[in-house]
Design a protein around this motif. Structure first.
Motif, PDB file in Angstrom:
ATOM      1  N   GLN A  60       0.835  -1.196   0.000  1.00 39.99           N
ATOM      2  CA  GLN A  60       0.000   0.000   0.000  1.00 39.99           C
ATOM      3  C   GLN A  60       0.871   1.249   0.000  1.00 39.99           C
ATOM      4  O   GLN A  60       1.888   1.304   0.698  1.00 39.99           O
ATOM      5  CB  GLN A  60      -0.902   0.012   1.232  1.00 39.99           C
ATOM      6  N   ALA A  61       0.448   2.240  -0.756  1.00 36.15           N
ATOM      7  CA  ALA A  61       1.180   3.510  -0.807  1.00 36.15           C
ATOM      8  C   ALA A  61       1.171   4.167   0.568  1.00 36.15           C
ATOM      9  O   ALA A  61       0.162   4.149   1.262  1.00 36.15           O
ATOM     10  CB  ALA A  61       0.530   4.441  -1.833  1.00 36.15           C
ATOM     11  N   GLY A  62       2.309   4.701   0.978  1.00 42.77           N
ATOM     12  CA  GLY A  62       2.412   5.401   2.244  1.00 42.77           C
ATOM     13  C   GLY A  62       2.530   4.506   3.451  1.00 42.77           C
ATOM     14  O   GLY A  62       2.388   4.956   4.582  1.00 42.77           O
ATOM     15  N   ARG A  63       2.775   3.217   3.219  1.00 42.98           N
ATOM     16  CA  ARG A  63       2.852   2.263   4.321  1.00 42.98           C
ATOM     17  C   ARG A  63       3.919   1.225   4.019  1.00 42.98           C
ATOM     18  O   ARG A  63       3.931   0.624   2.946  1.00 42.98           O
ATOM     19  CB  ARG A  63       1.503   1.584   4.487  1.00 42.98           C
ATOM     20  N   VAL A  64       4.829   0.991   4.966  1.00 44.11           N
ATOM     21  CA  VAL A  64       5.874  -0.004   4.790  1.00 44.11           C
ATOM     22  C   VAL A  64       6.064  -0.750   6.110  1.00 44.11           C
ATOM     23  O   VAL A  64       5.894  -0.177   7.185  1.00 44.11           O
ATOM     24  CB  VAL A  64       7.202   0.629   4.310  1.00 44.11           C
ATOM     25  N   SER A  65       6.392  -2.047   6.033  1.00 41.18           N
ATOM     26  CA  SER A  65       6.595  -2.873   7.219  1.00 41.18           C
ATOM     27  C   SER A  65       7.959  -3.529   7.177  1.00 41.18           C
ATOM     28  O   SER A  65       8.543  -3.715   6.108  1.00 41.18           O
ATOM     29  CB  SER A  65       5.510  -3.952   7.307  1.00 41.18           C
ATOM     30  N   HIS A  66       8.443  -3.911   8.367  1.00 43.13           N
ATOM     31  CA  HIS A  66       9.693  -4.651   8.528  1.00 43.13           C
ATOM     32  C   HIS A  66       9.428  -5.764   9.540  1.00 43.13           C
ATOM     33  O   HIS A  66       9.040  -5.484  10.671  1.00 43.13           O
ATOM     34  CB  HIS A  66      10.806  -3.755   9.080  1.00 43.13           C
ATOM     35  N   ARG A  67       9.628  -7.008   9.148  1.00 48.63           N
ATOM     36  CA  ARG A  67       9.389  -8.132  10.048  1.00 48.63           C
ATOM     37  C   ARG A  67      10.645  -8.410  10.873  1.00 48.63           C
ATOM     38  O   ARG A  67      11.748  -8.416  10.353  1.00 48.63           O
ATOM     39  CB  ARG A  67       8.986  -9.377   9.263  1.00 48.63           C
ATOM     40  N   TYR A  68      10.447  -8.628  12.166  1.00 43.57           N
ATOM     41  CA  TYR A  68      11.537  -8.977  13.071  1.00 43.57           C
ATOM     42  C   TYR A  68      11.664 -10.485  13.231  1.00 43.57           C
ATOM     43  O   TYR A  68      12.761 -11.016  13.278  1.00 43.57           O
ATOM     44  CB  TYR A  68      11.313  -8.349  14.450  1.00 43.57           C
ATOM     45  N   LEU A  69      10.545 -11.179  13.364  1.00 43.00           N
ATOM     46  CA  LEU A  69      10.578 -12.622  13.547  1.00 43.00           C
ATOM     47  C   LEU A  69       9.253 -13.221  13.123  1.00 43.00           C
ATOM     48  O   LEU A  69       8.234 -12.549  13.112  1.00 43.00           O
ATOM     49  CB  LEU A  69      10.892 -13.006  14.995  1.00 43.00           C
ATOM     50  N   ALA A  70       9.293 -14.498  12.767  1.00 45.23           N
ATOM     51  CA  ALA A  70       8.081 -15.236  12.425  1.00 45.23           C
ATOM     52  C   ALA A  70       8.407 -16.713  12.521  1.00 45.23           C
ATOM     53  O   ALA A  70       9.376 -17.178  11.920  1.00 45.23           O
ATOM     54  CB  ALA A  70       7.610 -14.895  11.012  1.00 45.23           C
ATOM     55  N   GLY A  71       7.631 -17.444  13.290  1.00 47.65           N
ATOM     56  CA  GLY A  71       7.868 -18.874  13.413  1.00 47.65           C
ATOM     57  C   GLY A  71       6.996 -19.485  14.489  1.00 47.65           C
ATOM     58  O   GLY A  71       6.054 -18.870  14.985  1.00 47.65           O
ATOM     59  N   MET A  72       7.344 -20.705  14.843  1.00 46.31           N
ATOM     60  CA  MET A  72       6.580 -21.489  15.804  1.00 46.31           C
ATOM     61  C   MET A  72       7.336 -21.597  17.121  1.00 46.31           C
ATOM     62  O   MET A  72       8.550 -21.778  17.139  1.00 46.31           O
ATOM     63  CB  MET A  72       6.327 -22.887  15.245  1.00 46.31           C
ATOM     64  N   LEU A  73       6.598 -21.493  18.225  1.00 52.29           N
ATOM     65  CA  LEU A  73       7.180 -21.704  19.542  1.00 52.29           C
ATOM     66  C   LEU A  73       7.318 -23.201  19.786  1.00 52.29           C
ATOM     67  O   LEU A  73       6.502 -23.994  19.305  1.00 52.29           O
ATOM     68  CB  LEU A  73       6.292 -21.088  20.627  1.00 52.29           C
ATOM     69  N   THR A  74       8.319 -23.592  20.537  1.00 55.63           N
ATOM     70  CA  THR A  74       8.534 -25.016  20.797  1.00 55.63           C
ATOM     71  C   THR A  74       7.487 -25.584  21.741  1.00 55.63           C
ATOM     72  O   THR A  74       7.224 -26.771  21.726  1.00 55.63           O
ATOM     73  CB  THR A  74       9.940 -25.270  21.384  1.00 55.63           C
ATOM     74  N   ALA A  75       6.885 -24.753  22.563  1.00 54.97           N
ATOM     75  CA  ALA A  75       5.855 -25.208  23.505  1.00 54.97           C
ATOM     76  C   ALA A  75       4.491 -25.139  22.838  1.00 54.97           C
ATOM     77  O   ALA A  75       3.862 -24.092  22.786  1.00 54.97           O
ATOM     78  CB  ALA A  75       5.874 -24.351  24.760  1.00 54.97           C
ATOM     79  N   GLY A  76       4.033 -26.238  22.275  1.00 51.87           N
ATOM     80  CA  GLY A  76       2.715 -26.273  21.665  1.00 51.87           C
ATOM     81  C   GLY A  76       2.736 -25.843  20.212  1.00 51.87           C
ATOM     82  O   GLY A  76       3.770 -25.579  19.623  1.00 51.87           O
ATOM     83  N   ILE A  78       1.996 -23.033  18.582  1.00 52.30           N
ATOM     84  CA  ILE A  78       1.744 -21.600  18.672  1.00 52.30           C
ATOM     85  C   ILE A  78       2.687 -20.843  17.749  1.00 52.30           C
ATOM     86  O   ILE A  78       3.897 -21.009  17.810  1.00 52.30           O
ATOM     87  CB  ILE A  78       1.920 -21.090  20.114  1.00 52.30           C
ATOM     88  N   ARG A  79       2.101 -20.012  16.907  1.00 53.34           N
ATOM     89  CA  ARG A  79       2.858 -19.170  15.968  1.00 53.34           C
ATOM     90  C   ARG A  79       3.083 -17.805  16.602  1.00 53.34           C
ATOM     91  O   ARG A  79       2.169 -17.229  17.206  1.00 53.34           O
ATOM     92  CB  ARG A  79       2.049 -19.024  14.685  1.00 53.34           C
ATOM     93  N   LEU A  80       4.303 -17.271  16.452  1.00 57.55           N
ATOM     94  CA  LEU A  80       4.634 -15.938  16.934  1.00 57.55           C
ATOM     95  C   LEU A  80       5.231 -15.158  15.780  1.00 57.55           C
ATOM     96  O   LEU A  80       6.080 -15.665  15.050  1.00 57.55           O
ATOM     97  CB  LEU A  80       5.650 -16.011  18.083  1.00 57.55           C
ATOM     98  N   GLU A  81       4.767 -13.925  15.603  1.00 57.10           N
ATOM     99  CA  GLU A  81       5.301 -13.050  14.551  1.00 57.10           C
ATOM    100  C   GLU A  81       5.326 -11.645  15.112  1.00 57.10           C
ATOM    101  O   GLU A  81       4.473 -11.265  15.922  1.00 57.10           O
ATOM    102  CB  GLU A  81       4.413 -13.113  13.309  1.00 57.10           C
ATOM    103  N   MET A  82       6.337 -10.864  14.716  1.00 58.75           N
ATOM    104  CA  MET A  82       6.415  -9.470  15.134  1.00 58.75           C
ATOM    105  C   MET A  82       6.914  -8.633  13.973  1.00 58.75           C
ATOM    106  O   MET A  82       7.886  -8.999  13.314  1.00 58.75           O
ATOM    107  CB  MET A  82       7.364  -9.305  16.315  1.00 58.75           C
ATOM    108  N   HIS A  83       6.221  -7.513  13.732  1.00 59.66           N
ATOM    109  CA  HIS A  83       6.678  -6.580  12.706  1.00 59.66           C
ATOM    110  C   HIS A  83       6.414  -5.147  13.148  1.00 59.66           C
ATOM    111  O   HIS A  83       5.634  -4.897  14.053  1.00 59.66           O
ATOM    112  CB  HIS A  83       6.013  -6.874  11.351  1.00 59.66           C
ATOM    113  N   GLU A  84       7.103  -4.250  12.486  1.00 63.02           N
ATOM    114  CA  GLU A  84       6.930  -2.813  12.686  1.00 63.02           C
ATOM    115  C   GLU A  84       6.370  -2.253  11.386  1.00 63.02           C
ATOM    116  O   GLU A  84       6.803  -2.644  10.306  1.00 63.02           O
ATOM    117  CB  GLU A  84       8.277  -2.165  12.991  1.00 63.02           C
TER     118      GLU A  84
END
Length: 158
Positions: A60-76, A78-84
């Motif tokens: 999208q114009a005027g919007r940009v993201s940067h991902r820090y992490l994305a994956g599965m936790l070892t306990a169960g 559960i997916r974890l993802e973080m972006h700015e």
């Protein structure tokens, strides 16, 4: 020398860094998600580590993201993802969405409107919003300057 007071806003501004430093890690965010920002079919298992932002992505114009992490936790399963994400003034909000995961929204700078199930919530730097799985939502820049926020997602793989 006096110690600075830890306020709700100062703690919220540090939370993304705390998550990155103390929780989970991956070898390379770019290798996991690629430059398009799309998630791979099979998510890697995350391990304790530290993070730096990956390459910019966004459609999208005027919007940009940067991902820090994305994956599965070892306990169960559960997916974890973080972006700015950075939204410029006047940028159109993202499409209304629903997810199987929960999202924690942390405003770093600017003023946001977080729409959740028909109600618009105003957020400023240091504020935190929670969007639970299945809730309809979007976020937009509601201020005169740049809006920067972090999103931490937690839930089942999608």
């Amino acid at each position: 020398m006096a110690r600075p007071e830890l306020t709700r806003r100062s703690f919220a501004s540090m939370l993304p860094a705390l998550v990155g430093v103390t929780c989970l890690g991956v070898e390379s965010v770019e290798a996991e998600v690629g430059p398009s920002g799309k998630m791979p079919a099979v998510m890697p298992v995350l391990h304790s580590n530290t993070f730096t932002p990956g390459p910019a992505y966004g459609s999208q114009a005027g919007r940009v993201s940067h991902r820090y992490l994305a994956g599965m936790l070892t306990a169960g399963n559960i997916r974890l993802e973080m972006h700015e994400t950075i939204q410029e003034p006047g940028a159109e909000h993202e499409p209304v969405g629903t997810h199987l995961h929960n999202e924690l929204w942390l405003v770093r700078e600017g003023v946001a409107e977080l729409f959740i199930n028909g109600t618009t919530h105003r957020m400023e730097a240091g504020d935190i919003g929670l969007v639970c799985a299945g809730d309809k939502h979007w976020i937009r820049n509601a201020g005169p300057g740049r809006l920067t926020y972090f999103v931490v997602t937690l839930g089942p793989p999608e």
